[in-house]
Scaffold this active site. Structure first.
Site, PDB file in Angstrom:
ATOM      1  N   ARG A 122      39.840 -41.791  12.220  1.00  0.00           N
ATOM      2  CA  ARG A 122      39.829 -41.277  13.591  1.00  0.00           C
ATOM      3  C   ARG A 122      38.488 -41.458  14.313  1.00  0.00           C
ATOM      4  O   ARG A 122      38.171 -40.743  15.245  1.00  0.00           O
ATOM      5  CB  ARG A 122      40.251 -39.797  13.625  1.00  0.00           C
ATOM      6  CG  ARG A 122      41.686 -39.569  13.181  1.00  0.00           C
ATOM      7  CD  ARG A 122      42.133 -38.152  13.500  1.00  0.00           C
ATOM      8  NE  ARG A 122      43.533 -37.981  13.141  1.00  0.00           N
ATOM      9  CZ  ARG A 122      43.941 -37.488  11.984  1.00  0.00           C
ATOM     10  NH1 ARG A 122      43.043 -37.129  11.075  1.00  0.00           N
ATOM     11  NH2 ARG A 122      45.217 -37.341  11.736  1.00  0.00           N
ATOM     12  N   LYS A 144      34.329 -51.475  24.965  1.00  0.00           N
ATOM     13  CA  LYS A 144      35.716 -51.935  25.002  1.00  0.00           C
ATOM     14  C   LYS A 144      35.951 -52.760  23.742  1.00  0.00           C
ATOM     15  O   LYS A 144      35.403 -53.848  23.596  1.00  0.00           O
ATOM     16  CB  LYS A 144      35.987 -52.769  26.257  1.00  0.00           C
ATOM     17  CG  LYS A 144      36.141 -51.927  27.506  1.00  0.00           C
ATOM     18  CD  LYS A 144      36.158 -52.770  28.758  1.00  0.00           C
ATOM     19  CE  LYS A 144      37.424 -53.569  28.916  1.00  0.00           C
ATOM     20  NZ  LYS A 144      37.500 -54.233  30.246  1.00  0.00           N
ATOM     21  N   GLU A 186      30.180 -65.739  31.307  1.00  0.00           N
ATOM     22  CA  GLU A 186      29.788 -64.359  31.632  1.00  0.00           C
ATOM     23  C   GLU A 186      28.492 -64.326  32.450  1.00  0.00           C
ATOM     24  O   GLU A 186      28.325 -63.475  33.325  1.00  0.00           O
ATOM     25  CB  GLU A 186      29.623 -63.551  30.347  1.00  0.00           C
ATOM     26  CG  GLU A 186      30.860 -63.460  29.479  1.00  0.00           C
ATOM     27  CD  GLU A 186      32.034 -62.783  30.161  1.00  0.00           C
ATOM     28  OE1 GLU A 186      31.822 -62.032  31.147  1.00  0.00           O
ATOM     29  OE2 GLU A 186      33.183 -63.000  29.721  1.00  0.00           O
ATOM     30  N   LYS A 227      25.528 -55.266  32.954  1.00  0.00           N
ATOM     31  CA  LYS A 227      26.754 -54.695  32.383  1.00  0.00           C
ATOM     32  C   LYS A 227      26.515 -53.256  31.949  1.00  0.00           C
ATOM     33  O   LYS A 227      27.365 -52.384  32.182  1.00  0.00           O
ATOM     34  CB  LYS A 227      27.251 -55.522  31.198  1.00  0.00           C
ATOM     35  CG  LYS A 227      28.515 -54.915  30.605  1.00  0.00           C
ATOM     36  CD  LYS A 227      29.310 -55.845  29.748  1.00  0.00           C
ATOM     37  CE  LYS A 227      30.620 -55.186  29.321  1.00  0.00           C
ATOM     38  NZ  LYS A 227      31.430 -56.038  28.435  1.00  0.00           N
ATOM     39  N   GLU A 237      36.693 -47.981  33.372  1.00  0.00           N
ATOM     40  CA  GLU A 237      37.197 -49.037  34.248  1.00  0.00           C
ATOM     41  C   GLU A 237      38.113 -48.500  35.354  1.00  0.00           C
ATOM     42  O   GLU A 237      39.210 -49.000  35.578  1.00  0.00           O
ATOM     43  CB  GLU A 237      37.948 -50.082  33.405  1.00  0.00           C
ATOM     44  CG  GLU A 237      38.033 -51.433  34.074  1.00  0.00           C
ATOM     45  CD  GLU A 237      38.589 -52.504  33.161  1.00  0.00           C
ATOM     46  OE1 GLU A 237      37.985 -53.568  33.105  1.00  0.00           O
ATOM     47  OE2 GLU A 237      39.623 -52.262  32.502  1.00  0.00           O
ATOM     48  N   ARG A 241      33.615 -51.075  37.145  1.00  0.00           N
ATOM     49  CA  ARG A 241      33.747 -51.902  35.947  1.00  0.00           C
ATOM     50  C   ARG A 241      34.826 -52.966  36.104  1.00  0.00           C
ATOM     51  O   ARG A 241      34.802 -53.992  35.430  1.00  0.00           O
ATOM     52  CB  ARG A 241      34.015 -51.026  34.719  1.00  0.00           C
ATOM     53  CG  ARG A 241      33.907 -51.814  33.421  1.00  0.00           C
ATOM     54  CD  ARG A 241      33.837 -50.954  32.193  1.00  0.00           C
ATOM     55  NE  ARG A 241      33.651 -51.791  31.008  1.00  0.00           N
ATOM     56  CZ  ARG A 241      33.448 -51.339  29.789  1.00  0.00           C
ATOM     57  NH1 ARG A 241      33.408 -50.036  29.569  1.00  0.00           N
ATOM     58  NH2 ARG A 241      33.283 -52.163  28.780  1.00  0.00           N
ATOM     59  N   ASN A 245      35.727 -58.098  35.538  1.00  0.00           N
ATOM     60  CA  ASN A 245      36.867 -58.944  35.203  1.00  0.00           C
ATOM     61  C   ASN A 245      36.935 -60.199  36.068  1.00  0.00           C
ATOM     62  O   ASN A 245      37.885 -60.990  35.943  1.00  0.00           O
ATOM     63  CB  ASN A 245      38.178 -58.151  35.360  1.00  0.00           C
ATOM     64  CG  ASN A 245      38.302 -57.048  34.326  1.00  0.00           C
ATOM     65  OD1 ASN A 245      37.914 -57.224  33.175  1.00  0.00           O
ATOM     66  ND2 ASN A 245      38.832 -55.915  34.731  1.00  0.00           N
ATOM     67  N   HIS A 248      38.357 -63.569  34.867  1.00  0.00           N
ATOM     68  CA  HIS A 248      39.031 -63.350  33.587  1.00  0.00           C
ATOM     69  C   HIS A 248      40.551 -63.327  33.696  1.00  0.00           C
ATOM     70  O   HIS A 248      41.237 -63.521  32.686  1.00  0.00           O
ATOM     71  CB  HIS A 248      38.554 -62.036  32.960  1.00  0.00           C
ATOM     72  CG  HIS A 248      37.171 -62.134  32.386  1.00  0.00           C
ATOM     73  ND1 HIS A 248      36.075 -62.448  33.153  1.00  0.00           N
ATOM     74  CD2 HIS A 248      36.708 -61.963  31.124  1.00  0.00           C
ATOM     75  CE1 HIS A 248      34.996 -62.462  32.382  1.00  0.00           C
ATOM     76  NE2 HIS A 248      35.357 -62.181  31.148  1.00  0.00           N
ATOM     77  N   HIS A 252      41.677 -65.600  30.795  1.00  0.00           N
ATOM     78  CA  HIS A 252      42.373 -65.124  29.600  1.00  0.00           C
ATOM     79  C   HIS A 252      43.736 -65.799  29.445  1.00  0.00           C
ATOM     80  O   HIS A 252      44.172 -66.104  28.329  1.00  0.00           O
ATOM     81  CB  HIS A 252      42.551 -63.613  29.664  1.00  0.00           C
ATOM     82  CG  HIS A 252      41.331 -62.846  29.275  1.00  0.00           C
ATOM     83  ND1 HIS A 252      41.253 -61.473  29.363  1.00  0.00           N
ATOM     84  CD2 HIS A 252      40.130 -63.250  28.795  1.00  0.00           C
ATOM     85  CE1 HIS A 252      40.059 -61.066  28.956  1.00  0.00           C
ATOM     86  NE2 HIS A 252      39.363 -62.133  28.607  1.00  0.00           N
ATOM     87  N   HIS A 265      35.599 -69.178  25.194  1.00  0.00           N
ATOM     88  CA  HIS A 265      35.670 -68.136  26.214  1.00  0.00           C
ATOM     89  C   HIS A 265      34.898 -68.569  27.458  1.00  0.00           C
ATOM     90  O   HIS A 265      35.349 -68.343  28.590  1.00  0.00           O
ATOM     91  CB  HIS A 265      35.097 -66.833  25.661  1.00  0.00           C
ATOM     92  CG  HIS A 265      35.239 -65.679  26.607  1.00  0.00           C
ATOM     93  ND1 HIS A 265      36.453 -65.091  26.906  1.00  0.00           N
ATOM     94  CD2 HIS A 265      34.308 -64.995  27.336  1.00  0.00           C
ATOM     95  CE1 HIS A 265      36.273 -64.106  27.765  1.00  0.00           C
ATOM     96  NE2 HIS A 265      34.982 -64.027  28.044  1.00  0.00           N
TER      97      HIS A 265
END
Length: 360
Positions: A122, A144, A186, A227, A237, A241, A245, A248, A252, A265
């Site tokens: 956990r 993330k 990025e 960032k 987000e 935030r 993206n 992306h 993606h 990437h």
């Protein structure tokens, strides 16, 4: 060059981003690791000799049991099957609730190990030691953590901040050029959404890859700090935030379409950035000169400005399953101008198709 940025969420989580050069073995590991805490390191095997000073520093700082788990993790390995393999490793090495997990490697490894740390028992305290450009400027920062499924990238994940992100730019000195290129999407994205010093540095010159010059050190530090600052005010987000993206949504989808590892990437985000800039022209009236400038940056650094042939309808279908999609459909991060991003909804599908066609 030493910088520290502290990220605090509204919950119990807190993350400190440390940026330096040749600092891994001299940073205060004794204060970062709870007294007598067991440590388990998950390390890319390619780095085992390179990180010997780090291992020695941690061993000296704590009378703690330390286990090194070598794992080669590529993008196509970032799956729940690999997560299960790491769970077995943790069980075999008797990882307990007070164990600190240290992830040493690129962005794929920190993504996956961060997810394991978020879910095993956990939630375990973890430290990210990013060793690639992509990981140092983006993937390891912000908590993330996720894995891929057959339906898309990073669809199974959590928000779980590393206690420390220890960025030593010296780790990039032996990085292959393809790994530099994997992180450039990025850097370009960050320059466009932030404007200011970062955009000016990239606009004025694009220094060659592979040589860790003062210019590169400044660009890396500012991209990472950007960032961290955004995550500081919007961990989950809900607002700013989302701007990260940019590029992306299509990026993606292209990675998924061609199969993870076919496009890096950086290549995918570079192409996705061109799609987002084309849409920004159509929807928000952005100057075409911005896209032409970015195409020049991509060429300068050896990144593609055109993709292999693809089916735009299939790309659109993949985007519709992306984690950033909502009940009302896709949302895009577009640019009104340099440093002025905007989350935009209900972009006409025909405009999206036309923008996708332009990168074929």
């Amino acid at each position: 060059m030493n910088k520290a940025i502290v990220i605090e969420s509204q919950s119990y989580q807190k993350s400190e981003v440390m940026i330096g050069h040749e600092t891994l073995s001299v940073w205060p590991w004794s204060s970062w690791l709870p007294e007598n805490a067991p440590v388990v390191m998950v390390v890319d095997p390619k780095l085992e000799t390179q990180i010997e000073p780090l291992v020695s520093a941690i061993e000296k700082s704590r009378q703690a049991h330390m286990t090194v788990v070598p794992r080669t993790i590529a993008e196509h390995d970032k799956t729940l099957e690999t997560v299960a393999a790491l769970y077995r490793d943790f069980g075999k090495h008797r990882v307990t609730r007070d164990t600190v997990v240290v992830a040493v490697g690129g962005g794929v490894l920190t993504d996956l190990v961060g997810y394991v740390a978020a879910t095993y028992l956990r939630g375990l305290r973890w430290i990210a030691v990013p060793t690639t450009l992509l990981a140092q400027v983006d993937a390891a920062i912000g908590g993330k953590v996720a894995v891929n499924t057959e339906f898309g990238k990073n669809l199974v994940g959590a928000f779980h901040l590393p206690a420390i992100v220890a960025i030593d730019t010296a780790m990039l000195s032996t990085l292959p050029l393809k790994e530099w290129r994997a992180g450039l999407g990025e850097v370009i994205k960050s320059a466009l959404i932030a404007g200011g010093h970062l955009y000016e540095w990239v606009q004025q010159k694009q220094e060659p890859l592979g040589d860790l010059t003062p210019w590169w050190a400044s660009v890396i530090a500012e991209t990472a700090a950007l960032k961290a600052r955004i995550v500081q005010v919007d961990l989950y987000e809900q607002n700013q935030r989302m701007f990260l993206n940019f590029g992306h949504t299509a990026g993606h989808a292209l990675e998924n379409y061609f199969g993870y590892g076919t496009l890096s990437h950086g290549e995918a985000v570079g192409l996705g950035t061109l799609v987002a800039l084309s849409l920004s022209e159509r929807v928000l009236g952005l100057r075409k000169a911005v896209r032409e400038q970015v195409m020049g940056w991509l060429r300068q650094w050896g990144l593609p400005t055109k993709s292999q042939p693809f089916d735009p309808a299939k790309i659109y279908e993949i985007m519709a399953q992306d984690k950033k999609a909502r009940a009302y459909g896709l949302q895009w991060v577009l640019l009104k101008d340099i440093g002025d991003p905007l989350v935009t909804r209900q972009v006409d599908s025909q405009q999206v198709m036309e923008a996708l066609e332009e990168i074929q």
